[in-house]
Design an enzyme around this catalytic site. Structure first.
Site, PDB file in Angstrom:
ATOM      1  N   GLY A  42      -5.377  20.340  -3.450  1.00  0.00           N
ATOM      2  CA  GLY A  42      -4.278  19.666  -2.774  1.00  0.00           C
ATOM      3  C   GLY A  42      -4.684  18.332  -2.171  1.00  0.00           C
ATOM      4  O   GLY A  42      -5.801  17.838  -2.395  1.00  0.00           O
TER       5      GLY A  42
ATOM      6  N   ILE B 233      -7.985  18.288   0.037  1.00  0.00           N
ATOM      7  CA  ILE B 233      -9.204  18.363  -0.776  1.00  0.00           C
ATOM      8  C   ILE B 233      -9.411  17.069  -1.565  1.00  0.00           C
ATOM      9  O   ILE B 233     -10.552  16.618  -1.750  1.00  0.00           O
ATOM     10  CB  ILE B 233      -9.139  19.584  -1.722  1.00  0.00           C
ATOM     11  CG1 ILE B 233      -9.264  20.878  -0.921  1.00  0.00           C
ATOM     12  CG2 ILE B 233     -10.247  19.518  -2.772  1.00  0.00           C
ATOM     13  CD1 ILE B 233     -10.593  21.057  -0.199  1.00  0.00           C
TER      14      ILE B 233
ATOM     15  N   HIS C 237       1.138  -9.254  14.677  1.00  0.00           N
ATOM     16  CA  HIS C 237       1.298  -8.086  13.795  1.00  0.00           C
ATOM     17  C   HIS C 237       0.217  -8.075  12.717  1.00  0.00           C
ATOM     18  O   HIS C 237      -0.380  -7.030  12.439  1.00  0.00           O
ATOM     19  CB  HIS C 237       2.683  -8.113  13.155  1.00  0.00           C
ATOM     20  CG  HIS C 237       2.907  -6.983  12.193  1.00  0.00           C
ATOM     21  ND1 HIS C 237       3.092  -5.676  12.599  1.00  0.00           N
ATOM     22  CD2 HIS C 237       2.937  -6.961  10.828  1.00  0.00           C
ATOM     23  CE1 HIS C 237       3.244  -4.900  11.534  1.00  0.00           C
ATOM     24  NE2 HIS C 237       3.156  -5.657  10.455  1.00  0.00           N
TER      25      HIS C 237
ATOM     26  N   THR D  89       0.856  -1.181   0.000  1.00  0.00           N
ATOM     27  CA  THR D  89       0.000   0.000   0.000  1.00  0.00           C
ATOM     28  C   THR D  89       0.899   1.241   0.000  1.00  0.00           C
ATOM     29  O   THR D  89       2.118   1.136  -0.018  1.00  0.00           O
ATOM     30  CB  THR D  89      -0.914   0.030   1.239  1.00  0.00           C
ATOM     31  OG1 THR D  89      -0.117   0.353   2.401  1.00  0.00           O
ATOM     32  CG2 THR D  89      -1.596  -1.314   1.466  1.00  0.00           C
ATOM     33  N   CYS D  90       0.272   2.424   0.045  1.00  0.00           N
ATOM     34  CA  CYS D  90       1.076   3.649   0.050  1.00  0.00           C
ATOM     35  C   CYS D  90       1.899   3.785   1.322  1.00  0.00           C
ATOM     36  O   CYS D  90       2.918   4.482   1.333  1.00  0.00           O
ATOM     37  CB  CYS D  90       0.165   4.865  -0.121  1.00  0.00           C
ATOM     38  SG  CYS D  90      -1.097   5.024   1.165  1.00  0.00           S
TER      39      CYS D  90
END
Length: 437
Positions: free
Chosen positions: A188, A191, A96, A48-49
């Protein structure tokens, strides 16, 4: 051995996380390459990011080989990854994964998106046939824990991000936000998050206004909205019900006069406004107008702080639930391990039985006395079934392995009351009517 190798937002910079991330198109090849390693028997990759994590079952303990593989796949030196990588084994690996599934390890505590991302990673593993029984059970167990935590703690009920809090607050003002239109000022990151949350709740329409029309258009295209220039704000205020602004402007973009003019055309329809910008985009005097509900970043932060405390309390409860579930999972795992041993033991016993049976049937076919054949069969079964065990007990005794002798006593000798009673009761049927010693 179960092992988790990871790099996330707490252990490494964004630059490093970007370099080790897997695109959707890379995952199939990555899983195939990973499972081709001699040490790896099962694997799932979560990317993921904010994190890249490898969950796997290894034969042996050469966990560094995984880090080398990750570096090789992304053409990065291992040294560049080692300082930002973390490892978890067996019970800690299970703990975890459960914490990740529950959103306890996320940048935003309790956020629900990670569970969906984990489920996608799990499905990818199944599709690529990289998932075995060990990880299958662990992931299913973790999904069940996440559901239990969501149900019993309410950890995800209260928003803790500015963007989500703004949308959540708007939902309280309007009876049904799906019938509303939103005007977003700016393009940005904040938003963008607001636009995503609005789309998720099914808002009727989105208008994006920005100083740079191209950026407004890009965000509008992603959200199915309409892009406008800042000089079109007054007309947009007439049709919008929700206004959320976050720009880098040093001066207010919306003044009292512009909003007042739009309100006359709106004819008392309420206008909900959230100014997330610092410095503010909307003049404070706008909040004095009738039919306007104006909130600032400070108003949202107060709500967010309260909600964060609520989530932290829920997280504490969730951690206790996870500890209990890890213990339950470890118990089930040990039972499954014993089951495999039992199956192998029974297979061995069945092989010896089949051999003895075959010899007995051959003897009967040759016309030997059935009584003698049965007597020999039972002797052979007893001797063959006990030979290996008795030999190893003698070896353990000679080596002074008291632990193995004690284990053999507990495993091989039946001390149940029924067995003791049968020994005692046998004296009652003694044909010589002797007194028990």
């Amino acid at each position: 051995m179960l092992l988790t190798l990871g790099i996330n937002h707490k252990s490494a910079t964004l630059e490093v996380r970007e370099q080790v991330a897997f695109s959707t198109s890379q995952l199939e090849l990555a899983l195939e390459s990973l499972c081709a390693l001699d040490e790896v028997e099962e694997a799932v990759i979560l990317s993921t990011c904010n994190r890249t994590e490898i969950y796997c079952r290894l034969e042996g303990a050469d966990h560094r080989r995984l880090l080398e593989w990750l570096g090789d796949f992304h053409r990065l030196p291992v040294e560049a990854l080692s300082h930002g990588a973390y490892w978890y084994r067996d019970g800690e690996a299970a703990r975890h994964l459960m914490r990740v599934a529950c959103g306890l390890d996320s940048l935003v505590l309790g956020e629900p998106q990670i569970l969906g991302q984990l489920k996608s990673a799990y499905q990818q593993g199944r599709a690529c046939d990289s998932l075995g029984s060990e990880l299958e059970r662990l992931f299913q167990h973790s999904f069940a824990v996440a559901k239990q935590v969501r149900t019993e703690t309410g950890i995800g009920e209260n928003p803790v991000s500015v963007a989500y809090a703004a949308v959540n607050l708007a939902g309280r003002i309007f009876d049904d936000i799906r019938h509303s239109r939103a005007l977003l000022i700016g393009a940005g990151e904040t938003i963008e998050l607001v636009a995503r949350h609005l789309r998720e709740v099914g808002i009727q329409g989105i208008i994006v206004a920005n100083r740079t029309r191209e950026r407004a258009q890009a965000l509008a295209d992603d959200t199915g909205g309409v892009a406008i220039d800042l000089d079109e704000l007054e007309s947009a205020l007439v049709c919008a019900d929700i206004v959320i602004s976050s720009t880098g402007s040093e001066r207010p973009i919306l003044g009292k006069g512009v909003v007042e003019s739009a309100l006359r055309t709106r004819k008392h329809r309420p206008l909900f406004m959230v100014d997330i910008a610092v410095p503010r985009d909307i003049e404070p005097q706008v909040g004095t107008l009738n039919d306007v509900f104006l909130y600032t970043i400070d108003d949202l932060n107060e709500v967010i702080s309260e909600n964060r405390r609520s989530r932290e309390s829920a997280a504490s409860h969730a951690e206790e639930m996870i500890v209990a579930n890890v213990t339950a999972w470890q118990h089930e795992r040990r039972v499954r391990g014993a089951g495999d041993l039992i199956r192998r033991h029974r297979h061995q016993a069945e092989r010896l039985r089949a051999e003895a049976e075959s010899e007995a049937l051959s003897a009967l076919a040759r016309g030997q006395d059935p009584h003698k054949v049965i007597h020999k069969l039972t002797q052979q079964l007893t001797n063959r079934l006990l030979h290996g065990t008795t030999s190893r007990i003698r070896e353990a005794s000679g080596a002074e392995r008291a632990d193995l002798i004690q284990a053999a006593e507990e495993l091989l000798i039946d001390h149940s009351p029924s067995q003791r009673d049968s020994v005692t009761d046998s004296s009652q049927h003694d044909p010589l009517n002797r007194e028990p010693l």
